[in-house]
Write an enzyme that holds these catalytic residues in place. Structure first.
Site, PDB file in Angstrom:
ATOM      1  N   GLY A 137       0.802  -1.227   0.000  1.00 44.64           N
ATOM      2  CA  GLY A 137       0.000   0.000   0.000  1.00 44.64           C
ATOM      3  C   GLY A 137       0.833   1.274   0.000  1.00 44.64           C
ATOM      4  CG  HIS A 151      -0.635   3.354   3.739  1.00 49.75           C
ATOM      5  ND1 HIS A 151      -1.280   2.351   3.048  1.00 49.75           N
ATOM      6  CD2 HIS A 151      -1.360   4.463   3.530  1.00 49.75           C
ATOM      7  CE1 HIS A 151      -2.343   2.854   2.452  1.00 49.75           C
ATOM      8  NE2 HIS A 151      -2.421   4.131   2.719  1.00 49.75           N
ATOM      9  CE1 TYR A 185      -2.996   0.202  15.247  1.00 53.18           C
ATOM     10  CE2 TYR A 185      -5.279   0.361  15.947  1.00 53.18           C
ATOM     11  CZ  TYR A 185      -4.142   0.960  15.472  1.00 53.18           C
ATOM     12  OH  TYR A 185      -4.136   2.301  15.213  1.00 53.18           O
ATOM     13  CG  ASN A 192       2.020  -2.230  11.231  1.00 56.59           C
ATOM     14  OD1 ASN A 192       2.933  -2.747  10.607  1.00 56.59           O
ATOM     15  ND2 ASN A 192       0.815  -2.763  11.326  1.00 56.59           N
ATOM     16  CE1 TYR A 193       0.198   3.124  13.767  1.00 53.07           C
ATOM     17  CE2 TYR A 193       0.512   3.664  16.078  1.00 53.07           C
ATOM     18  CZ  TYR A 193      -0.308   3.326  15.042  1.00 53.07           C
ATOM     19  OH  TYR A 193      -1.663   3.208  15.262  1.00 53.07           O
TER      20      TYR A 193
HETATM   21  C1  LIG Z   1      -3.909   6.167   7.228  1.00 52.57           C
HETATM   22  C2  LIG Z   1      -3.227   5.032   7.955  1.00 52.57           C
HETATM   23  C3  LIG Z   1      -3.961   4.255   8.841  1.00 52.57           C
HETATM   24  C4  LIG Z   1      -3.359   3.199   9.505  1.00 52.57           C
HETATM   25  N1  LIG Z   1      -4.118   2.437  10.353  1.00 52.57           N
HETATM   26  C5  LIG Z   1      -3.566   1.337  10.908  1.00 52.57           C
HETATM   27  C6  LIG Z   1      -4.360   0.440  11.697  1.00 52.57           C
HETATM   28  O1  LIG Z   1      -5.548   0.659  11.904  1.00 52.57           O
HETATM   29  N2  LIG Z   1      -3.751  -0.646  12.222  1.00 52.57           N
HETATM   30  C7  LIG Z   1      -2.426  -0.918  11.995  1.00 52.57           C
HETATM   31  O2  LIG Z   1      -1.934  -1.930  12.478  1.00 52.57           O
HETATM   32  N3  LIG Z   1      -1.664  -0.089  11.281  1.00 52.57           N
HETATM   33  C8  LIG Z   1      -2.198   1.021  10.725  1.00 52.57           C
HETATM   34  N4  LIG Z   1      -1.418   1.850   9.958  1.00 52.57           N
HETATM   35  C9  LIG Z   1       0.005   1.522   9.772  1.00 52.57           C
HETATM   36  C10 LIG Z   1       0.146   0.516   8.658  1.00 52.57           C
HETATM   37  O3  LIG Z   1      -0.202  -0.755   9.158  1.00 52.57           O
HETATM   38  C11 LIG Z   1       1.592   0.448   8.203  1.00 52.57           C
HETATM   39  O4  LIG Z   1       1.954   1.697   7.689  1.00 52.57           O
HETATM   40  C12 LIG Z   1       1.765  -0.644   7.163  1.00 52.57           C
HETATM   41  O5  LIG Z   1       3.144  -0.842   6.992  1.00 52.57           O
HETATM   42  C13 LIG Z   1       1.129  -0.234   5.869  1.00 52.57           C
HETATM   43  O6  LIG Z   1       1.171  -1.257   4.925  1.00 52.57           O
HETATM   44  P1  LIG Z   1       1.361  -0.875   3.397  1.00 52.57           P
HETATM   45  O7  LIG Z   1       1.259  -2.098   2.587  1.00 52.57           O
HETATM   46  O8  LIG Z   1       0.518   0.277   3.051  1.00 52.57           O
HETATM   47  O9  LIG Z   1       2.865  -0.341   3.453  1.00 52.57           O
HETATM   48  P2  LIG Z   1       4.163  -0.474   2.509  1.00 52.57           P
HETATM   49  O10 LIG Z   1       4.757   0.856   2.594  1.00 52.57           O
HETATM   50  O11 LIG Z   1       3.764  -0.979   1.142  1.00 52.57           O
HETATM   51  O12 LIG Z   1       4.962  -1.573   3.244  1.00 52.57           O
HETATM   52  C14 LIG Z   1       5.326  -1.459   4.600  1.00 52.57           C
HETATM   53  C15 LIG Z   1       6.467  -2.424   4.910  1.00 52.57           C
HETATM   54  O13 LIG Z   1       6.073  -3.754   4.604  1.00 52.57           O
HETATM   55  C16 LIG Z   1       6.900  -4.281   3.569  1.00 52.57           C
HETATM   56  N5  LIG Z   1       6.043  -5.026   2.646  1.00 52.57           N
HETATM   57  C17 LIG Z   1       5.035  -4.526   1.887  1.00 52.57           C
HETATM   58  N6  LIG Z   1       4.453  -5.510   1.197  1.00 52.57           N
HETATM   59  C18 LIG Z   1       5.112  -6.651   1.520  1.00 52.57           C
HETATM   60  C19 LIG Z   1       4.970  -8.004   1.098  1.00 52.57           C
HETATM   61  N7  LIG Z   1       4.034  -8.375   0.229  1.00 52.57           N
HETATM   62  N8  LIG Z   1       5.817  -8.921   1.604  1.00 52.57           N
HETATM   63  C20 LIG Z   1       6.781  -8.560   2.496  1.00 52.57           C
HETATM   64  N9  LIG Z   1       6.952  -7.305   2.922  1.00 52.57           N
HETATM   65  C21 LIG Z   1       6.123  -6.352   2.432  1.00 52.57           C
HETATM   66  C22 LIG Z   1       7.517  -3.084   2.909  1.00 52.57           C
HETATM   67  O14 LIG Z   1       8.727  -3.411   2.259  1.00 52.57           O
HETATM   68  C23 LIG Z   1       7.704  -2.159   4.076  1.00 52.57           C
HETATM   69  O15 LIG Z   1       8.835  -2.512   4.815  1.00 52.57           O
HETATM   70  C24 LIG Z   1      -1.983   2.926   9.297  1.00 52.57           C
HETATM   71  C25 LIG Z   1      -1.253   3.706   8.416  1.00 52.57           C
HETATM   72  C26 LIG Z   1      -1.854   4.755   7.747  1.00 52.57           C
HETATM   73  C27 LIG Z   1      -1.037   5.586   6.797  1.00 52.57           C
END
Ligand SMILES: Cc1cc2nc3c(=O)[nH]c(=O)nc-3n(C[C@H](O)[C@H](O)[C@H](O)COP(=O)(O)OP(=O)(O)OC[C@H]3O[C@@H](n4cnc5c(N)ncnc54)[C@H](O)[C@@H]3O)c2cc1C
Ligand SMILES: *[C@@H]1O[C@H](CO)[C@@H](O)[C@H](O)[C@H]1NC(C)=O
Ligand SMILES: *[C@@H]1O[C@H](CO)[C@@H](O)[C@H](O)[C@H]1NC(C)=O
Ligand SMILES: *[C@@H]1O[C@H](CO)[C@@H](O)[C@H](O)[C@H]1NC(C)=O
Ligand SMILES: *[C@@H]1O[C@H](CO)[C@@H](O)[C@H](O)[C@H]1NC(C)=O
Ligand SMILES: *[C@@H]1O[C@H](CO)[C@@H](O)[C@H](O)[C@H]1NC(C)=O
Ligand SMILES: *[C@@H]1O[C@H](CO)[C@@H](O)[C@H](O)[C@H]1NC(C)=O
Ligand SMILES: *[C@@H]1O[C@H](CO)[C@@H](O)[C@H](O)[C@H]1NC(C)=O
Ligand SMILES: *[C@@H]1O[C@H](CO)[C@@H](O)[C@H](O)[C@H]1NC(C)=O
Length: 517
Positions: free
Chosen positions: A117, A119, A172, A457-458
């Site tokens: 995503g 994020h 979470y 995750n933060y």
């Molecule tokens: C608006 C917002 C709301 C949020 N709310 C919550 C919440 O309610 N609960 C919660 O727990 N967290 C929450 N978060 C935090 C969120 O869980 C983390 O930012 C998480 O890393 C986002 O996942 P992503 O796929 O978007 O991130 P990415 O930036 O795509 O990935 C994050 C990390 O995971 C790795 N990664 C991504 N895809 C894979 C894969 N397929 N295999 C192995 N590694 C991978 C990436 O390399 C990177 O290290 C929130 C974040 C935002 C911005």
């Protein structure tokens, strides 16, 4: 089944739902070197995958490259011309393409970043300090719901909420007091390992399966999907959002909120936002506390739960709104009540700002004097706000070692420090980064110690960086202890067994064991 199918499953079987719907997620190297990396990768990829290269691989000269790259940049801090960009972006159409990308990047010893995503608060999924390739999981987004077994298999990019990356960090949702984290409900997974093999739970073994339920996927392989146990929610739930300023007794109410975590009904979750705000009297400042809640039951029962466990809030029946679970998710995502539930499938409307986040855990209630001192510091610092997420309930029942996520019994809430801004430029960035670091420093006496803790995750690079490439265990231990406590050592052992050459690495990945041990 496609994305949509999950939504319709919600409506045909209204009582069954996914646990986590609450997200709502250099180097200008010499041109010649870049070209040669690009060509070598392309050749290797064509040999290993039957895919049409032109819809899977984007080199920097491809006119679509910038669109693909920017489409999931969720933090403007990493959208600058000076931000390091990947040499190639790969957007696999299926598992075979993921395998080919891993095999080829490994063969070339190229740093591979994995993005779902986008994020990550420090942009680790699409930024690096060394030349790198991004594998972007945008096309792997199916969800299969199996009603008879009450399970769902979600591919990594499912529902634009990028569930898998959230899960790998210990995700979470707003039902954590009742059901724990998503990782507590994962029953199987698929991963592409460093040798390009696709492994399920049985194939990868229990150690690796343990590690990818909270240890961060990016240290171990590319996660393709997770299988999650669904949980039942009532047909109608109740929500409220009430605000109290310091003048309206916020200090007293926040103080009591801390005690509710370990005694109130597990059907209730109350998040607390604390923000600097302007007072009613012109020229004055105050702190505004916003209590946002999800209750898995009706308004009458909610009122009796509150009056028994948290009467200080002064909740009134008219503050409570009963609605379907899907509507409640919209309410939590701050949409107004006329928004259709289809919006859940549409996250393109998020406006992207400059962001910085940090985290802490609170194990002892903060006294009223302490809170008053914190309000003073918050107003002095400027714009930084807090999000307090209540723990307790099921979180207390799960052993610290059951998954890599260690922040269980003994933690009454988690703090997210939050600052977002829209002014461009390095002066603004410096100002807000300094603000959030100051507030974090002021909080030291109140938060978990030895180690001070953080939520993976933060993502927060202030707490330590592993200089990628050199496998430093000592550097990894610094942030590793904060994110995982004692589980860090087991993660290092798993890492050393499954990826001894540290191919899957980033600024805060799990290091391998130093060879001297
Ligand atoms: C608006 C917002 C709301 C949020 N709310 C919550 C919440 O309610 N609960 C919660 O727990 N967290 C929450 N978060 C935090 C969120 O869980 C983390 O930012 C998480 O890393 C986002 O996942 P992503 O796929 O978007 O991130 P990415 O930036 O795509 O990935 C994050 C990390 O995971 C790795 N990664 C991504 N895809 C894979 C894969 N397929 N295999 C192995 N590694 C991978 C990436 O390399 C990177 O290290 C929130 C974040 C935002 C911005
Ligand atoms: C992946 O897609 C290619 C076509 O691009 C196809 O030949 C191959 O069989 C697919 N592999 C899987 C595992 O579905
Ligand atoms: C590959 O895809 C491109 C554009 O998506 C298309 O123009 C081209 O014909 C395709 N090539 C093959 C061999 O299918
Ligand atoms: C990134 O910057 C470009 C301009 O360079 C802009 O068009 C785009 O909207 C920005 N995207 C984000 C997510 O900030
Ligand atoms: C990379 O692939 C080539 C061609 O298949 C092979 O000769 C070489 O040994 C590989 N290198 C590594 C480091 O795996
Ligand atoms: C504030 O809380 C105290 C203690 O619970 C109570 O006595 C007082 O009436 C409250 N004041 C307001 C304005 O609600
Ligand atoms: C939506 O919210 C408005 C304002 O809060 C309220 O007046 C209205 O009744 C609500 N509508 C529904 C359908 O809940
Ligand atoms: C998604 O949101 C965008 C921006 O608000 C809007 O333009 C678009 O029509 C929405 N799409 C759907 C399917 O609702
Ligand atoms: C890793 O890099 C850091 C910073 O460059 C350095 O301090 C450390 O000594 C290095 N470790 C090893 C084992 O090379």
């Amino acid at each position: 089944m496609e994305e949509k199918a999950l939504m319709s499953a919600h409506f045909t079987v209204p009582s069954m739902l996914l646990l986590l719907l609450s997200l709502g997620l250099c180097s200008v190297s010499l041109a010649a070197a870049t070209d040669s990396v690009h060509d070598t990768f392309l050749q290797c990829f064509s040999k290993n995958s039957p895919a049409n290269i032109s819809s899977v691989i984007y080199g920097a000269n491809n006119p679509t490259y910038t669109t693909v790259l920017q489409s999931r940049i969720k933090n403007r801090r990493f959208n600058a011309t000076t931000t390091p960009k990947p040499i190639i972006i790969v957007t696999p159409l299926n598992e075979s393409d993921v395998q080919a990308a891993v095999v080829c990047a490994k063969n070339m010893s190229m740093q591979l970043k994995i993005r779902s995503g986008g994020h990550d608060y420090e942009g680790l999924s699409y930024v690096s300090g060394v030349p790198f390739i991004v594998i972007d999981m945008i096309n792997l987004r199916s969800i299969n719901v199996d009603i008879p077994t009450e399970t769902a298999t979600v591919q990594v990019f499912a529902r634009r909420l990028a569930l898998a990356a959230i899960i790998t960090g210990g995700g979470y949702g707003i039902m954590l007091r009742k059901y724990g984290l998503t990782v507590d409900n994962v029953i199987d997974a698929q991963i592409v390992d460093v040798n390009g093999r696709i492994l399920d739970r049985k194939g990868m073994g229990e150690d690796l399966f343990w590690a990818i339920r909270g240890g961060g996927g990016a240290s171990f392989g590319v996660i393709l999907s997770y299988k999650i146990k669904l949980v039942r929610v009532p047909e109608a739930v109740t929500v409220f959002r009430v605000e109290r300023t310091l003048e309206e007794n916020a200090t007293n109410i926040v103080h009591q909120w801390q005690y509710a975590a370990n005694k109130i009904d597990n059907d209730l979750f109350i998040r607390l936002l604390l923000q600097p705000s302007t007072g009613k009297v012109k020229g004055t400042k105050t702190v505004k506390a916003t209590f946002i809640s999800l209750f898995l039951g009706n308004a009458d029962r909610l009122m009796s739960v509150i009056s028994a466990g948290f009467p200080e809030l002064g909740l009134k029946k008219e503050d409570c709104k009963e609605m379907s679970w899907a509507k409640a998710v919209l309410f939590w995502a701050n949409f107004d009540n006329t928004t259709s539930v289809e919006m859940l499938l549409n996250r393109t409307s998020d406006t992207v700002k400059f962001l910085k986040r940090k985290s802490d855990y609170i194990q002892n209630p903060i006294s009223k004097d302490g809170l008053e001192w914190i309000w003073k510091k918050m107003l002095e610092v400027g714009k930084v706000g807090f999000v307090f997420n209540q723990y307790g309930g099921k979180m207390n029942e799960i052993a610290e070692t059951a998954t890599p996520f260690p922040h269980r019994a003994g933690n009454i809430f988690k703090i997210q420090y939050s600052v977002s801004w829209e002014e461009e430029g390095s002066e603004a960035e410096k100002n807000y980064m300094t603000q959030i670091r100051r507030l974090y420093s002021y909080m030291t006496p109140f938060v978990a110690k030895n180690p001070r803790c953080a939520f993976l995750n933060y993502r927060d690079l202030d707490i330590g960086i592993n200089h990628h490439g050199n496998n430093s265990y000592d550097e990894g231990k610094v942030y590793g202890a904060m994110y995982f406590k004692a589980n860090f050592e087991r993660l290092v052992k798993v890492k050393t067994a499954v990826d001894p050459d540290n191919f899957f690495r980033n600024e805060q990945s799990i290091p391998t064991l130093p060879s001297s041990i």
